[in-house]
Design an enzyme around this catalytic site. Structure first.
Site, PDB file in Angstrom:
ATOM      1  N   HIS A 258       0.872  -1.215   0.122  1.00  0.00           N
ATOM      2  CA  HIS A 258       0.076  -0.187   0.004  1.00  0.00           C
ATOM      3  C   HIS A 258       0.901   1.364  -0.038  1.00  0.00           C
ATOM      4  CE1 HIS A 258      -3.277  -2.465   1.165  1.00  0.00           C
ATOM      5  NE2 HIS A 258      -2.779  -3.167   1.857  1.00  0.00           N
ATOM      6  N   PHE A 259       0.785   2.109  -1.031  1.00  0.00           N
ATOM      7  CA  PHE A 259       1.424   3.038  -0.960  1.00  0.00           C
ATOM      8  C   PHE A 259       0.657   4.499  -0.680  1.00  0.00           C
ATOM      9  CE2 PHE A 259       5.603   2.214  -3.908  1.00  0.00           C
ATOM     10  CZ  PHE A 259       6.188   1.536  -2.792  1.00  0.00           C
TER      11      PHE A 259
ATOM     12  N   ASP B 211      -8.671  -5.824  -1.874  1.00  0.00           N
ATOM     13  CA  ASP B 211      -7.936  -5.629  -0.588  1.00  0.00           C
ATOM     14  C   ASP B 211      -8.556  -4.962   0.502  1.00  0.00           C
ATOM     15  OD1 ASP B 211      -5.764  -7.090   0.683  1.00  0.00           O
ATOM     16  OD2 ASP B 211      -5.230  -5.004   1.081  1.00  0.00           O
TER      17      ASP B 211
ATOM     18  N   HIS C  46      -8.319 -11.267  -0.709  1.00  0.00           N
ATOM     19  CA  HIS C  46      -8.389 -10.797   0.692  1.00  0.00           C
ATOM     20  C   HIS C  46      -9.438 -11.688   1.057  1.00  0.00           C
ATOM     21  CE1 HIS C  46      -8.129  -7.987   4.388  1.00  0.00           C
ATOM     22  NE2 HIS C  46      -9.624  -8.726   4.475  1.00  0.00           N
TER      23      HIS C  46
ATOM     24  N   ASN D  72      -4.806  -6.867   9.819  1.00  0.00           N
ATOM     25  CA  ASN D  72      -5.811  -7.752   9.306  1.00  0.00           C
ATOM     26  C   ASN D  72      -5.557  -8.414   8.181  1.00  0.00           C
ATOM     27  OD1 ASN D  72      -8.498  -8.389   8.173  1.00  0.00           O
ATOM     28  ND2 ASN D  72      -9.159  -6.442   7.588  1.00  0.00           N
TER      29      ASN D  72
ATOM     30  N   ASP E  42       2.388  -6.866   2.645  1.00  0.00           N
ATOM     31  CA  ASP E  42       1.226  -6.075   3.106  1.00  0.00           C
ATOM     32  C   ASP E  42       1.601  -4.574   3.811  1.00  0.00           C
ATOM     33  OD1 ASP E  42      -1.326  -5.263   3.488  1.00  0.00           O
ATOM     34  OD2 ASP E  42      -1.696  -6.946   5.022  1.00  0.00           O
TER      35      ASP E  42
ATOM     36  N   HIS F 253       0.347   4.099   8.230  1.00  0.00           N
ATOM     37  CA  HIS F 253      -0.754   4.693   9.167  1.00  0.00           C
ATOM     38  C   HIS F 253       0.123   5.988   9.926  1.00  0.00           C
ATOM     39  CE1 HIS F 253      -3.964   2.062   7.956  1.00  0.00           C
ATOM     40  NE2 HIS F 253      -3.462   1.222   8.494  1.00  0.00           N
TER      41      HIS F 253
ATOM     42  N   GLY G  40      -2.569  -2.664  10.565  1.00  0.00           N
ATOM     43  CA  GLY G  40      -1.520  -3.109   9.623  1.00  0.00           C
ATOM     44  C   GLY G  40      -0.371  -2.157  10.202  1.00  0.00           C
TER      45      GLY G  40
END
Length: 392
Positions: A57-58, A146, A173, A249, A276, A280, A291
């Site tokens: 995740h970017f 996802d 997912h 998750n 993954d 955050h 995450g």
């Protein structure tokens, strides 16, 4: 670029040698190679194919305060990655070819780490519309919901039917969201079984993301035995932690799950390690956002756990961090061999270091590894023959 005096390691084994990279491609592998141009003396360090992340995740577009393409690319390069596969849970949700192509072009312009951008299985995550999948261009081949599961089995069947027709890979997912508030283990296991059977019925290619339970991995292995086109990934945190309350998750599982996942990895049943990587802000984590970041620690965590503690060969780890992910994503990466992309990483396997989140190159520092001692330090990352990270 000529890389000399390295210990070469990839899915084919470990050996001494040099690697010559010309015009972005490995053109020679052997001993005492000669070439004009820059020379990087490895000094006996281990040279691996650069890492490829199936699950990342970017946070662009929409959540750039957590991570953006530049900071994410820096984090990837620092961790030895030259290619990552980004999920679609952005804002707006990545449901269009235009958004996806723009992100991939921007990452290529930054030049530190290329990305593949997934398209959402249902349009804007509405849970029902899949018509956008029928008009995807040939270079967009991966779809994912996802962060959630596709609740409606008929909708998933329709999506996998389109995927089979167009040659798409469905990245699952596995979470029955009606059950997850009650029993998250059952939620993962049941949706894993459902998606496997739909893939079998439609002939679609299915990739199971962040498999975390023994039962889910058993189902994946059984499905492969009977010819279902299914692959899987395991995250570093799901093999490092157990019986832990860190908010992620799917959740951190039990010790017996960790042991079974590692057994499956050792047996060659797991194609990929996916980080993954989930940045955050401190405020979002305080509110319960699931995450952790993972790109900058993935190799060290996996090498320390799998190779040093559990005795897996380095070539097994390289297969899951480079060759396997490359095959899933259709890339010409993952081996130190002539004709492959000149993406490599130098690591010091004997370098023990203490993780310091304040040194991370990414924007977010939400890591449970802060303060832990790990082995296997990334010393330099090379993408297409150009150094993108260097602490030699």
């Amino acid at each position: 670029m000529l890389i000399r005096n390295a210990m070469l390691a990839d899915a084919l084994g470990v050996r001494e040698g040099d690697v010559l990279i010309e015009n972005g491609t490995i053109t020679a592998v052997g001993k005492d190679l000669q070439a004009d141009g820059p020379v990087l003396d490895a000094g006996g360090l281990v040279l691996l194919p650069a890492f490829v992340d199936t699950h990342c995740h970017f946070r662009t577009p929409g959540f750039e305060y957590k991570e953006d393409l530049t900071s994410g690319s820096r984090a990837a390069a620092r961790g030895g990655y030259t290619f990552v596969n980004c999920m679609a849970n952005t804002k707006p949700v990545c449901s269009s070819a235009a958004i996806a192509q723009s992100l991939m072009d921007d990452a290529r312009h930054i030049g530190l780490c290329d990305i593949n951008q997934c398209i959402s299985i249902t349009k804007d995550f509405d849970g029902k519309t899949v018509s956008h999948l029928t008009v995807l261009p040939p270079n967009l081949r991966f779809i994912s919901e996802d962060g959630r599961g596709v609740r409606d089995s008929k909708v998933m069947y329709e999506a996998m039917t389109i995927a089979a027709e167009k040659g798409l890979t469905v990245m699952s997912h596995a979470e029955d969201m009606d059950l997850s508030p009650i029993d998250y283990r059952l939620a993962e296991n049941l949706e894993t079984v459902r998606n496997i059977y739909i893939a079998e019925a439609t002939g679609a290619k299915l990739h199971m993301c962040h498999v975390s339970t023994k039962e889910a991995m058993e189902e994946v292995i059984r499905a492969k035995r009977r010819g279902v086109k299914v692959t899987s990934e395991v995250t570093p945190h799901h093999i490092w932690f157990y019986d832990n309350g860190f908010r992620v998750n799917p959740p951190i599982r039990k010790k017996e799950d960790v042991e079974y996942l590692i057994e499956a990895m050792a047996a060659g049943e797991v194609e990929a390690i996916g980080t993954d990587h989930a940045p955050h802000s401190p405020e979002d984590k305080a509110k319960g956002a699931p995450g952790m970041v993972g790109l900058e620690t993935a190799f060290s965590v996996c090498y320390t756990k799998l190779c040093r503690q559990c005795g897996l060969p380095l070539e097994t780890l390289s297969r899951m961090m480079s060759k396997g992910p490359s095959e899933i994503l259709g890339l010409n990466k993952g081996l130190l061999a002539e004709g492959y992309d000149g993406d490599v990483v130098l690591v010091d396997l004997e370098h023990a270091y203490v993780v310091n989140k304040d040194e991370f190159a990414g924007k977010s520092h939400n890591t449970p590894y802060d303060g832990l001692t790990l082995y296997g330090k990334v010393k330099a990352t090379v993408k297409a023959g150009v150094i993108t990270y260097n602490e030699l």
